[in-house]
Design a protein around this motif. Sequence first.
Motif: not given
Length: 521
Positions: A201-203, A207-209, A220-222, A232-236
């Motif tokens: 959700x952020x750069x 860290x900018x939204x 990012x927050x996680x 941290x594996x991500x997708x979506x």
Amino acid sequence: MKSLTITVLETSDVHGNIFPINYGNNEAVGLGLAKIATVIKEERRKNRNTIVVDNGDLIQGTPFTYHYVRSNRHKPNPMITLLNDLNYDAAVIGNHEFNYGMEVLQQAIYESNFPWLSANILDEDGEPFIGKPYTIIELEDGIKAAILGVTTHYIPNWENPEHIKGLTFDDAFESTKKWVEKIHNQENPDVMIVSYHGGFEANLETGEPTEKQTGENQGYRIVKEIEGIDLLLTGHQHRSLSGKINGVPIVQPSFNGQAIGKVSFTLTKNNGRWAISDSKPELILVDELETDESSLQLVYDYESDAQDWLDQPIGQVKGNMTIDDPLKARLKDNALVEFINKVQLDVAKVSISATAFFNNVTKGFPSNITMRDIVSNYIYPNTLKVIRICGKDLKEALERSASYFMVENGEVIVNPSFTTPKPQHYNYDMWEGIDYIFDISKPIGKRVVELTFKGEPIQPDGQYDVVMNNYRAGGGGEYIMFKDKPIIKDIPLDMSELIANYILERGTIEATVDENWKVIW
């Protein structure tokens, strides 16, 4: 001091792609699980301490999977057949796993030789609905790797309520925080992996939204706020990402099987305890790689059936219903979008309809239409809903669509918020049954300069019944003005099936353009 290397491989957002082809024209493309299989087999050959995880949105997305659900459900799910053959260690529920309904998903889970994970999707008893929030992988020399699965909790904003009946979607961040702590206390793993079907959700650097903070993406927050995560594996979001945030490696391996994420860990044993001394995240693109023929052979019969179905003739077009330039087609009324709206109006028996081009590769319908043409133009398994909205909602929705455009040096371009970090051309709607004009030289939010229904101005407090796909009717695409509106009619048939039925009933359809809307600047 002893050292050991662990390899973690991640697929995500494969969306039903096994064969390296474009189903719209059967041309070869550099993607799919059969190419990824080449990487997995090679990495397992090089290092027996290899973990393979799918991060969600696996079983839906191509005519191949759509035909399986329509006609071959008596057979095992081909996507699961291949993951079983590749000895996957775990899979995470993605939002598109629900698209074909709970029965299809439960069958896929039942057939899997690996656990499906999602800590934050709960049943009526408040327990993870598939039973397992996490799994422990035992590796060489007693090394324990924990894999926690979490899923974007934004799914109720998109999904057909019948498909998720009885489920609760807890906040992904809060669930991750709770379970990471619990796993550390109970399992004491040497490596803590979080596989999150969600994005950022952020750069990643500042860290900018980068989007509205709806909770859809919380990566990012996680990784910034939760202690004890090693990967941290991500997708979506369908992005190609590899790097580190807050010292934690992250990967996101594109979509449609174009890449696979790889993270190499070096563990060093000191005072009887293994500790991570180094990590390297990277993406492996599969475009130039050989296809694993044994993977193709496993599911060849499914593919053959799907190809036969795709080439079935459906009907004919009188006139031109093709798309040469997607931007121009969004600037002025066109025959294809008018036809799709016409189908929706006919099925729903209302006077107002909205739809979109889902991407920039839509070609429209040739003069002789097959099922291949339908599914390559209408790529999602959407159903339809009729919702009752007021005139104020309608105007706000049009303003949201009008924000799709920007004017630079007299030229129209697409607003970067619809292309970055993920293309969202599907969030620009075109309407039938109303007359409207966008003036995109005006500021965003003030671009609807004409808006009438049956020759009369739309009244802000007037009530209007509108048909649209289930994603949009739930507020998807930041159309929050539609969220929780009264549902007048629910049409559960898949939209591609509705289009096919409409054409089959008529034999010949006519390309018409009534020019009820336009964009000026």
